[in-house]
Design an enzyme around this catalytic site. Structure first.
Site, short mmCIF file in Angstrom:
data_model
loop_
_atom_site.label_atom_id
_atom_site.label_comp_id
_atom_site.label_asym_id
_atom_site.label_seq_id
_atom_site.Cartn_x
_atom_site.Cartn_y
_atom_site.Cartn_z
N LYS A 60 7.24 10.58 -21.82
CA LYS A 60 8.15 9.79 -20.80
C LYS A 60 9.14 8.92 -21.52
O LYS A 60 8.85 8.46 -22.78
CB LYS A 60 7.20 8.68 -19.95
CG LYS A 60 6.19 9.25 -19.05
CD LYS A 60 6.89 9.59 -17.90
CE LYS A 60 6.06 9.72 -16.84
NZ LYS A 60 6.40 10.07 -15.44
N GLU A 116 12.61 16.76 -17.00
CA GLU A 116 12.31 16.36 -15.64
C GLU A 116 13.23 15.50 -15.29
O GLU A 116 13.27 14.19 -16.03
CB GLU A 116 10.90 15.86 -15.46
CG GLU A 116 10.32 15.74 -14.05
CD GLU A 116 8.77 15.85 -13.94
OE1 GLU A 116 8.43 15.13 -12.71
OE2 GLU A 116 8.11 15.78 -14.97
N LYS A 134 4.55 16.72 -5.36
CA LYS A 134 3.66 15.67 -5.31
C LYS A 134 3.40 15.45 -3.89
O LYS A 134 4.05 15.23 -3.14
CB LYS A 134 4.10 14.39 -5.86
CG LYS A 134 4.38 14.46 -7.15
CD LYS A 134 5.01 13.25 -7.86
CE LYS A 134 5.13 13.23 -9.42
NZ LYS A 134 6.05 12.21 -10.10
N ASP A 151 12.27 16.05 -9.80
CA ASP A 151 11.19 15.36 -9.10
C ASP A 151 11.28 14.28 -8.08
O ASP A 151 11.31 14.72 -6.88
CB ASP A 151 10.42 14.58 -10.45
CG ASP A 151 9.01 13.69 -9.84
OD1 ASP A 151 8.68 13.74 -8.75
OD2 ASP A 151 8.24 13.04 -10.78
N ASP A 173 10.29 13.52 -19.49
CA ASP A 173 10.74 13.30 -17.97
C ASP A 173 11.40 11.76 -18.32
O ASP A 173 10.67 10.87 -18.74
CB ASP A 173 9.13 12.98 -17.29
CG ASP A 173 9.40 12.56 -15.80
OD1 ASP A 173 10.51 12.61 -15.50
OD2 ASP A 173 8.38 12.07 -15.05
#
Length: 372
Positions: free
Chosen positions: A163, A218, A267, A243, A191
């Site tokens: 992250k 991402e 998701k 995303d 991400d």
């Protein structure tokens, strides 16, 4: 067979350690566990984990939407009529995918139990035998994140998701240090959770990051800037994944038309459950775009649902379904071994919910019943 009651328990899932991404730090994860019962006594489970930063849904609004809008229109339906159920939900409530996902997952759990088959057999059968899990490292100090990366490698992980979302200079330094610590063979995925915001900022970072062999980047910029994603896609050698920019078929169609991405993160909470997620997998496959199955940091219920989908689809090339490993308490066990998730083979979701623990973790409950 008809759905006669839907019960929702609002719970807090406790983390072993706080989890931080670009826009939030979580000490517990609010979740809604849905229990659906049929007139022949079968029970199916679903889950909703809303994120107001992504879909605009909150824990409170999701509970209200299920109670007041969605549950009433699905009572009396056969859970096998999944397209009709989605059509009825869409007719009474625009969007609200997380609330719809909870009902969708419970329907699939019931379908599998009636058919005496695991859900993946209802989706085309097993393409894979087990799933390799990507270890996700939340934001912290460089020292903390490097330590976690080394620990994950020692535990058998070969895929790390880092992250990021600070300044380009800070993030490039972090990735350089992690790459040095774990060596050249470990797969690194990044991400930013929209953290770099602007295309120019993201481009600065991506140019520097190209030398560190990144599998994909991402959501580097804000979700609404799909044209900006296309610009990044054309100006970097690092594959770009959407995303927050991709929830359903309309956004994916736009991203395809812009030639903006190489991959999408699907998701269940963003798209509305297993049924619409399958459609996204097939739509992406026709455009030559690969998929991963991600998570809103969900309990074993939604994790199992995502795992059944990931196991059954060739175009799903990775997943991030390790959330149960970072909770100090979860309502059902999942089978992990090193970096592998073994998808349950029992009917439906294939998991056994601990009803006693569910009650202990519950903060509020609602039940909607039919007189049918």
């Amino acid at each position: 067979m008809k759905i006669i009651s839907i019960q929702v328990n609002a719970i807090h899932l406790p983390f072993k350690n706080p989890f931080t991404i670009a826009y939030e730090t979580y000490k517990v994860m609010p979740s809604l566990i849905l229990k659906m019962e049929t007139d022949d006594g079968l029970v199916g489970y679903g889950e909703a984990v809303p994120d107001q930063h992504v879909t605009g849904e909150t824990w409170e609004s999701t509970l209200s939407n299920i109670k007041n809008y969605l549950a009433p229109v699905v009572l009396g339906e056969n859970p096998f009529n999944i397209e009709k159920i989605h059509d009825k939900m869409n007719a009474v409530l625009h969007y609200a995918p997380t609330a719809k996902a909870a009902i969708d997952i419970a329907c699939y759990d019931l379908m599998g139990k009636v058919a005496k088959q695991p859900i993946f057999n209802l989706l085309g059968g097993a393409y894979y035998q087990s799933l390799s899990i990507t270890h996700v490292i939340g934001m912290g100090t460089n020292e903390e994140m490097i330590k976690e990366a080394k620990s994950a490698i020692d535990q058998g992980y070969s895929e790390l998701k880092i992250k990021v979302g600070n300044t380009p200079r800070e993030d490039v330094q972090l990735v350089a240090e992690i790459r040095k610590a774990v060596g050249p063979k470990i797969k690194l995925r990044l991400d930013a959770n929209q953290g770099w915001k602007q295309t120019t900022t993201a481009l600065q970072a991506l140019k520097e990051l190209e030398k560190y062999y990144i599998d994909w980047m991402e959501q580097p910029i804000i979700a609404a800037n799909r044209v900006g994603l296309a610009e990044l896609h054309q100006r970097t050698s690092i594959p770009i994944m959407a995303d927050e920019s991709i929830h359903g078929a309309e956004q994916l169609r736009e991203l395809i038309s812009l030639n903006a991405i190489d991959l999408i993160n699907i998701k269940l909470m963003k798209c509305g459950g297993i049924y619409p997620a399958q459609q996204l997998v097939h739509q992406a496959q026709m455009a030559g775009i690969s998929c991963i199955i991600g998570s809103m940091i969900e309990s074993s219920i939604s994790t199992a649902a995502g795992a059944h989908l990931a196991l059954s689809k060739k175009n799903v090339v990775a997943n991030e379904l390790g959330s149960p490993l970072i909770f100090s308490k979860d309502i059902a066990p999942m089978m992990y071994k090193k970096n592998k998730l073994f998808v349950p083979q029992q009917p439906g979701l294939g998991i056994q919910v601990n009803e006693e623990l569910l009650k202990r973790l519950s903060i509020r409950g609602e039940e909607i019943s039919s007189s049918l």
